[in-house]
Write an enzyme that holds these catalytic residues in place. Structure first.
Site: not given
Ligand code: GLN
Length: 535
Positions: A18, A381, A507, A509
């Protein structure tokens, strides 16, 4: 006409195919060549979205909402491109398309077979990336050449080369040259065997990238060249480097990009410009200080499960001219160890995304400890959700508050299922996925960090902050610093009287790049630097 580079691997997995594919992409792009990348994964899952991170590492989410292999993250970070769904192909997705077609009757009564129907589908996925605005498609094939599942892919590549013409396609094979025995002799046999395997499938590599922990001797290069039928220029050493960013520079020193351009007959008017990349690699190797950031995870023995978070922290380090040392903290250890000062010596914390009950109380406890002690904390998240639960339970007087994901019977479901998730029954590809906009609160910390009011981030979740409790949470001091533009979803939270306590439902990141560190990670590391100075 678009040209193609295929990257295969032999001898062992995890050799850095990769990174090799990504580095080739970076070098060609730095020569002014327009590239895109693709990964063909031979496993049967339709996509890695339903796989346990133990098995497969992080699930990387593209802007258009595909759940993909983590190598796509390397491609995007190295080449600074935004890839789409078509860049991620698995055996499962190929068979699904073929079987759907068969059910529709499109094969007109024919027997459906690996050759030609499966191989045709593979070739069409490769062709679909060869658009007018792309000069070179780099396609990495997952697994190693000896695997059973890889056969239809190798066969498709063989046919593909024949169809488009030999000069339009270049094969790079990544292998290992180990040093064995008391004399620490360099061994070429594994490489020879894996090239023999590849040839038995009708593919002669043009370039062999030899992973090795030390310099390859002239005689070993000659031997590989002779036995594998590759000119000496095509035998390229890929040695261990101080940091990942040095890999493209090293491969350039080995002449790899020049040789590829020659083989494929691609020229560009632009001079190769690696200045920006050199400066990144140099800064990564000579930071002026260091900080320690804890990641509160469930899979701490499998750092690949949080790969993009770690990379984004490195970028945050580049933005602040420090090295970021990651301290892995098991979420399950947080609650029992809280009293023992486990956060001493930690300058900042990330509570990353996640699923499932295990470790959730540790994440909520981390939110509380960082909130109370002023340790900079970024919640991603599930991390945001843990922060909201902490504020609900400990500041808003909502005792026993929880998320429906973990306790549907809880008295206050401050995190609840999103409306459009309520009818969903299938697991694969059904979350809120991909890029969505958010509107930031003017004057908030996140608005200052982004320097923008409307921001776009990638998502992957089913649950959200329950709108029924937003007033209670705000009264308790939580600032809801970003919402979806329709105002229905909480996207960012923060505390204004804390050095850095920020959560996002997205997210971030996935969008951080070494040349463009993400503002939230740059902000977290900046706050960690200030804390380290004060302590
Ligand atoms: N489990 C949580 C949700 O579905 C957070 C998901 C995550 O952190 N990607 O909302």
């Amino acid at each position: 006409m678009t040209k193609h580079i295929f990257v295969t691997g032999g001898v062992a997995s995890s050799l850095g195919k990769g990174i090799t594919a990504s580095s080739v992409g970076r070098l060609l792009k730095s020569r002014g060549i327009r590239v895109t990348l693709q990964k063909l994964d031979p496993y049967i899952n339709v996509d890695p979205g339903t796989m346990n991170p133990f098995e497969h590492g992080e699930v990387y989410v593209t802007a258009d909402g595909a759940e993909t292999d983590l190598d796509l993250g390397h491609y995007e970070r190295f080449v600074d491109v935004s890839l789409r769904r078509g860049s991620s192909v698995t055996t499962g997705s190929i068979y699904r398309a073929v079987i759907d077609r068969e059910r529709r009757g499109d094969y007109l009564g024919k027997t459906v077979q690996v050759i030609p129907h499966v191989t045709d589908e593979i070739k069409s996925r490769i062709r679909s990336l060869a658009q007018d605005d792309v000069d070179v498609v780099i396609t990495e094939i997952g697994g190693t050449v000896g695997d059973i599942e890889i056969l239809p892919f190798l066969e498709a590549l063989r046919q593909f080369r024949n169809e488009v013409g030999r000069n339009e396609v270049c094969f790079i094979h990544v292998t290992l040259v180990p040093h064995i025995g008391p004399s620490q002799e360099e061994k070429t046999k594994p490489t020879q065997h894996s090239v023999t395997d590849l040839r038995s499938r009708g593919i002669q590599p043009d370039i062999i990238v030899c992973r090795s922990d030390r310099e390859l001797s002239k005689s070993v290069r000659q031997k590989i060249s002779m036995f594998c039928d590759v000119p000496e220029r095509g035998v390229v050493a890929a040695l261990d480097t101080r940091n990942l960013y040095e890999v493209p520079l090293m491969l350039h020193e080995e002449g790899l990009d020049g040789y590829i351009a020659e083989l494929l007959g691609i020229s560009s008017n632009l001079e190769l410009d690696l200045d920006e990349w050199r400066s990144i690699a140099e800064r990564a190797s000579t930071p002026s200080g260091e900080v320690t950031v804890g990641i509160i995870g469930k899979y701490i023995d499998h750092p690949d499960a949080y790969l993009s978070v770690v990379e984004a922290l490195r970028h945050g380090g580049l933005a602040n001219d420090v090295k970021v040392n990651v301290e892995w903290i098991s979420a399950e250890d947080v609650t029992p160890m809280m009293a023992q000062g486990m956060f001493e010596g930690i300058d900042g914390v990330v509570i990353p995304g996640g699923f499932g009950l295990r470790g959730i109380e540790g994440k909520i406890a981390t939110a509380m400890v960082t909130r109370e002690t002023g340790i900079p904390c970024l919640g991603i998240c599930l991390g945001l959700q843990a922060m909201v639960i902490d504020v609900a339970r400990h500041l808003a007087g909502l005792d026993g508050a929880h998320s429906r994901e973990f306790n549907p019977e809880a008295p206050y479901l401050v995190i609840d299922l999103m409306d459009d998730q309520k009818s969903v029954t299938e697991m694969g590809g059904t979350m809120r996925l991909g890029t969505y906009p958010a509107r930031l609160l003017p004057g908030s910390r996140v608005a200052a960090l982004y320097g923008d009011e409307i921001v776009y981030e990638r998502h992957r979740h089913r649950f959200e902050v329950n709108q029924k409790f937003t007033t209670r949470l705000q009264e308790a001091g939580l600032q809801l610093s970003g919402n979806s533009p329709d105002g229905r979803l909480v996207e960012f939270i923060e505390l204004s009287d804390h050095p850095f306590w920020v959560g996002t439902q997205a997210h971030p990141e996935f969008q951080s790049r070494p040349n463009r560190p993400h503002p939230l990670f740059a902000g977290l590391v900046g706050a960690a630097v200030r804390r380290a100075k004060d302590h």
